[in-house]
Design an enzyme around this catalytic site. Structure first.
Site, PDB file in Angstrom:
ATOM      1  N   GLY A 125     -11.288  31.189  22.644  1.00 50.23           N
ATOM      2  CA  GLY A 125     -12.161  31.191  21.895  1.00 50.23           C
ATOM      3  C   GLY A 125     -13.593  31.860  22.486  1.00 50.23           C
ATOM      4  CB  VAL A 175     -12.738  35.740  28.540  1.00 53.56           C
ATOM      5  CG1 VAL A 175     -12.212  34.634  28.504  1.00 53.56           C
ATOM      6  CG2 VAL A 175     -13.874  36.045  27.481  1.00 53.56           C
ATOM      7  CE1 TYR A 184     -14.528  43.073  22.015  1.00 51.43           C
ATOM      8  CE2 TYR A 184     -13.485  45.361  22.518  1.00 51.43           C
ATOM      9  CZ  TYR A 184     -13.973  44.071  22.908  1.00 51.43           C
ATOM     10  OH  TYR A 184     -14.316  43.876  24.371  1.00 51.43           O
ATOM     11  N   GLY A 229     -14.172  34.594  24.312  1.00 58.07           N
ATOM     12  CA  GLY A 229     -14.413  36.089  23.690  1.00 58.07           C
ATOM     13  C   GLY A 229     -15.275  35.858  22.351  1.00 58.07           C
ATOM     14  CD  GLU A 274     -13.149  47.895  32.182  1.00 55.69           C
ATOM     15  OE1 GLU A 274     -13.839  48.733  32.499  1.00 55.69           O
ATOM     16  OE2 GLU A 274     -13.324  47.173  30.846  1.00 55.69           O
ATOM     17  CG  ASN A 301      -8.056  46.355  26.635  1.00 58.34           C
ATOM     18  OD1 ASN A 301      -7.379  45.471  26.208  1.00 58.34           O
ATOM     19  ND2 ASN A 301      -9.121  45.990  27.244  1.00 58.34           N
TER      20      ASN A 301
END
Length: 160
Positions: free
Chosen positions: A96, A88, A132, A98, A27, A125
């Protein structure tokens, strides 16, 4: 290679802190992590805990984690789950892990009678945002996160 999710235990603290540092690097804030192993141990394992953590394992090896805590909505009158960190490892992305972490947390929210499961994501991101959305998340575009920290927090508290 199967993914399993389990609650974090005290012996996971070094792994969790390592994941937090890797997330901060990703980040673009590698120097922002000031947490220590004792900080995390106290937060996750004191009574009552400030937060909870779950670990994703692939064939018994930790490959991800989620740190979360309860929040509360006066509008619904019940608590929710706030996902503070989802991480992750790069090698396990696409495995898989996440999705398994999010599914597990959604199940906890339902089991605990929570009205909401929420988190923040950095606007750049795109890979995470797309992930999501595929999981059913909706952007709260009208809301912005506000933060007071450091000297501003001390000043707001009238302690400067």
């Amino acid at each position: 290679m199967s993914i399993t999710i389990r609650p974090a235990v005290p012996t996971d603290i070094a792994t969790i802190l390592g994941f937090v540092r890797e997330l901060a690097e990703f980040e673009r804030e590698p120097d922002a992590v000031t947490a220590t192993e004792p900080h995390l141990h106290d937060a996750l394992f004191n009574s009552p805990p400030a937060a909870e953590a779950i670990i994703a394992e692939q064939d018994g090896v930790p490959v991800g984690m989620a740190v979360f805590f309860h929040n509360f909505s006066t509008w619904t009158g019940v608590r929710g789950i706030w996902l503070e960190d989802l991480y992750v490892t790069p090698a396990a992305r696409g495995s898989g892990a996440g999705k398994a972490l999010l599914v597990h947390l959604a199940g906890l929210a339902v089991d605990r009678g929570c009205a909401r499961f929420e988190w923040a994501v950095l606007d750049w991101n795109v890979r995470a945002i797309d992930f999501y959305r595929a999981m059913g998340a909706e952007a709260m575009e009208e809301w912005t996160t506000q933060r007071v920290s450091g000297n501003a927090l001390v000043k707001l508290a009238g302690r400067s």
